[in-house]
Scaffold this motif. Structure first.
Motif, PDB file in Angstrom:
ATOM      1  N   ALA A  30       0.814  -1.216   0.000  1.00 60.93           N
ATOM      2  CA  ALA A  30       0.000   0.000   0.000  1.00 60.93           C
ATOM      3  C   ALA A  30       0.849   1.268   0.000  1.00 60.93           C
ATOM      4  N   VAL A  31       2.063   1.193   0.535  1.00 55.31           N
ATOM      5  CA  VAL A  31       2.930   2.376   0.628  1.00 55.31           C
ATOM      6  C   VAL A  31       4.199   2.245  -0.216  1.00 55.31           C
ATOM      7  N   SER A  32       4.297   1.204  -0.994  1.00 55.70           N
ATOM      8  CA  SER A  32       5.510   0.933  -1.763  1.00 55.70           C
ATOM      9  C   SER A  32       5.497   1.584  -3.136  1.00 55.70           C
ATOM     10  N   THR A  33       6.703   1.822  -3.642  1.00 52.04           N
ATOM     11  CA  THR A  33       6.884   2.195  -5.039  1.00 52.04           C
ATOM     12  C   THR A  33       6.913   0.893  -5.831  1.00 52.04           C
ATOM     13  N   LEU A  34       6.261   0.886  -6.968  1.00 53.35           N
ATOM     14  CA  LEU A  34       6.227  -0.295  -7.825  1.00 53.35           C
ATOM     15  C   LEU A  34       6.969   0.009  -9.115  1.00 53.35           C
ATOM     16  N   LEU A  35       7.871  -0.883  -9.477  1.00 53.03           N
ATOM     17  CA  LEU A  35       8.615  -0.752 -10.736  1.00 53.03           C
ATOM     18  C   LEU A  35       8.210  -1.881 -11.663  1.00 53.03           C
ATOM     19  N   LEU A  36       7.894  -1.555 -12.889  1.00 51.36           N
ATOM     20  CA  LEU A  36       7.570  -2.545 -13.906  1.00 51.36           C
ATOM     21  C   LEU A  36       8.691  -2.535 -14.925  1.00 51.36           C
ATOM     22  N   ASP A  37       9.412  -3.636 -14.985  1.00 51.87           N
ATOM     23  CA  ASP A  37      10.569  -3.753 -15.879  1.00 51.87           C
ATOM     24  C   ASP A  37      11.523  -2.558 -15.699  1.00 51.87           C
ATOM     25  N   GLY A  38      11.741  -2.183 -14.420  1.00 49.11           N
ATOM     26  CA  GLY A  38      12.713  -1.160 -14.090  1.00 49.11           C
ATOM     27  C   GLY A  38      12.221   0.274 -14.110  1.00 49.11           C
ATOM     28  N   ARG A  39      10.943   0.484 -14.403  1.00 50.98           N
ATOM     29  CA  ARG A  39      10.401   1.846 -14.467  1.00 50.98           C
ATOM     30  C   ARG A  39       9.219   1.984 -13.521  1.00 50.98           C
ATOM     31  N   ALA A  40       9.124   3.142 -12.867  1.00 48.62           N
ATOM     32  CA  ALA A  40       8.000   3.401 -11.962  1.00 48.62           C
ATOM     33  C   ALA A  40       6.688   3.215 -12.721  1.00 48.62           C
ATOM     34  N   THR A  41       5.706   2.622 -12.039  1.00 47.55           N
ATOM     35  CA  THR A  41       4.432   2.335 -12.681  1.00 47.55           C
ATOM     36  C   THR A  41       3.285   2.611 -11.733  1.00 47.55           C
ATOM     37  N   HIS A  42       2.082   2.564 -12.261  1.00 45.56           N
ATOM     38  CA  HIS A  42       0.856   2.736 -11.485  1.00 45.56           C
ATOM     39  C   HIS A  42       0.070   1.437 -11.506  1.00 45.56           C
ATOM     40  N   ARG A  43      -0.807   1.286 -10.550  1.00 41.94           N
ATOM     41  CA  ARG A  43      -1.562   0.033 -10.399  1.00 41.94           C
ATOM     42  C   ARG A  43      -2.486  -0.262 -11.580  1.00 41.94           C
ATOM     43  N   ASP A  44      -2.904   0.735 -12.322  1.00 39.95           N
ATOM     44  CA  ASP A  44      -3.811   0.489 -13.447  1.00 39.95           C
ATOM     45  C   ASP A  44      -3.073   0.157 -14.746  1.00 39.95           C
ATOM     46  N   HIS A  45      -1.756   0.095 -14.702  1.00 41.19           N
ATOM     47  CA  HIS A  45      -0.944  -0.197 -15.883  1.00 41.19           C
ATOM     48  C   HIS A  45      -1.124  -1.656 -16.304  1.00 41.19           C
ATOM     49  N   ASP A  46      -1.265  -1.903 -17.606  1.00 37.11           N
ATOM     50  CA  ASP A  46      -1.348  -3.268 -18.137  1.00 37.11           C
ATOM     51  C   ASP A  46      -0.013  -3.981 -17.956  1.00 37.11           C
ATOM     52  N   LEU A  47      -0.080  -5.286 -17.751  1.00 35.33           N
ATOM     53  CA  LEU A  47       1.128  -6.102 -17.562  1.00 35.33           C
ATOM     54  C   LEU A  47       1.417  -6.933 -18.799  1.00 35.33           C
ATOM     55  N   ASP A 103       3.111 -10.083 -20.609  1.00 38.40           N
ATOM     56  CA  ASP A 103       3.518 -11.416 -20.175  1.00 38.40           C
ATOM     57  C   ASP A 103       5.030 -11.464 -20.030  1.00 38.40           C
ATOM     58  N   GLY A 104       5.509 -12.066 -18.944  1.00 44.54           N
ATOM     59  CA  GLY A 104       6.936 -12.220 -18.721  1.00 44.54           C
ATOM     60  C   GLY A 104       7.605 -11.014 -18.082  1.00 44.54           C
ATOM     61  N   SER A 105       6.826 -10.026 -17.700  1.00 46.38           N
ATOM     62  CA  SER A 105       7.418  -8.833 -17.111  1.00 46.38           C
ATOM     63  C   SER A 105       7.835  -9.072 -15.662  1.00 46.38           C
ATOM     64  N   VAL A 106       8.586  -8.113 -15.118  1.00 41.26           N
ATOM     65  CA  VAL A 106       9.060  -8.165 -13.738  1.00 41.26           C
ATOM     66  C   VAL A 106       8.513  -6.951 -13.007  1.00 41.26           C
ATOM     67  N   LEU A 107       7.819  -7.211 -11.910  1.00 45.11           N
ATOM     68  CA  LEU A 107       7.281  -6.158 -11.053  1.00 45.11           C
ATOM     69  C   LEU A 107       8.071  -6.176  -9.757  1.00 45.11           C
ATOM     70  N   GLU A 108       8.608  -5.019  -9.365  1.00 41.75           N
ATOM     71  CA  GLU A 108       9.399  -4.937  -8.144  1.00 41.75           C
ATOM     72  C   GLU A 108       8.667  -4.089  -7.116  1.00 41.75           C
ATOM     73  N   VAL A 109       8.685  -4.550  -5.865  1.00 39.41           N
ATOM     74  CA  VAL A 109       8.036  -3.857  -4.761  1.00 39.41           C
ATOM     75  C   VAL A 109       9.134  -3.254  -3.883  1.00 39.41           C
ATOM     76  N   LEU A 110       9.200  -1.920  -3.868  1.00 35.36           N
ATOM     77  CA  LEU A 110      10.212  -1.201  -3.095  1.00 35.36           C
ATOM     78  C   LEU A 110       9.528  -0.373  -2.012  1.00 35.36           C
ATOM     79  N   PRO A 111       9.538  -0.858  -0.781  1.00 29.47           N
ATOM     80  CA  PRO A 111       8.920  -0.085   0.293  1.00 29.47           C
ATOM     81  C   PRO A 111       9.773   1.133   0.629  1.00 29.47           C
ATOM     82  N   PRO A 112       9.153   2.126   1.288  1.00 35.09           N
ATOM     83  CA  PRO A 112       9.959   3.276   1.701  1.00 35.09           C
ATOM     84  C   PRO A 112      11.010   2.827   2.712  1.00 35.09           C
TER      85      PRO A 112
END
Length: 86
Positions: free
Chosen positions: A54-71, A73-82
Motif C-alpha cells: 500500500a505504501v511501496s513504489t512499484l517498478l515494472l521492468d525497471g520503471r515506476a508504474t501505477h496500479r492500473d498499468h497493463d502487464l 507477459d513475462g514482465s518483472v514487477l518490483e516492490v520497493l517499500p519506503p
C-alpha cells in the motif's frame, strides 16, 4: 506476443521490508492483467504484504508504474517499500 489485456505471468520481486513481509525474494503469479492484479495476487499469498504494498513504489521492468498499468507477459514487477538512510 500477448494481446492487450491478455492475462500475463509476472515475476514479482521484493526488496527490504517487502521481502521481510513476504518471507521470500520473489514469486511468479499468473492470470494478471494489471499491476493491481499482481499486487492483489501476492497479497493473497502473503497476507502481511498488503500493508507494505500500500505504501511501496512499484517498478515494472525497471520503471515506476501505477496500479492500473497493463502487464505484459513475462514482465518483472518490483516492490520497493519506503526506507530510511543516507
Amino acid at each position: 506476443m500477448p494481446r492487450e489485456h491478455e492475462a500475463a505471468s509476472v515475476t514479482v520481486r521484493y526488496w527490504a521490508g517487502a521481502r521481510a513481509a513476504a518471507g521470500v525474494d520473489s514469486d511468479v503469479v499468473t492470470g494478471c492483467r494489471t499491476v493491481a492484479d499482481a499486487v492483489a495476487s501476492v497479497a493473497t499469498l502473503h497476507p502481511g504484504l498488503a500493508a507494505v504494498t500500500a505504501v511501496s513504489t512499484l517498478l515494472l521492468d525497471g520503471r515506476a508504474t501505477h496500479r492500473d498499468h497493463d502487464l505484459p507477459d513475462g514482465s518483472v514487477l518490483e516492490v520497493l517499500p519506503p526506507f530510511a538512510g543516507g
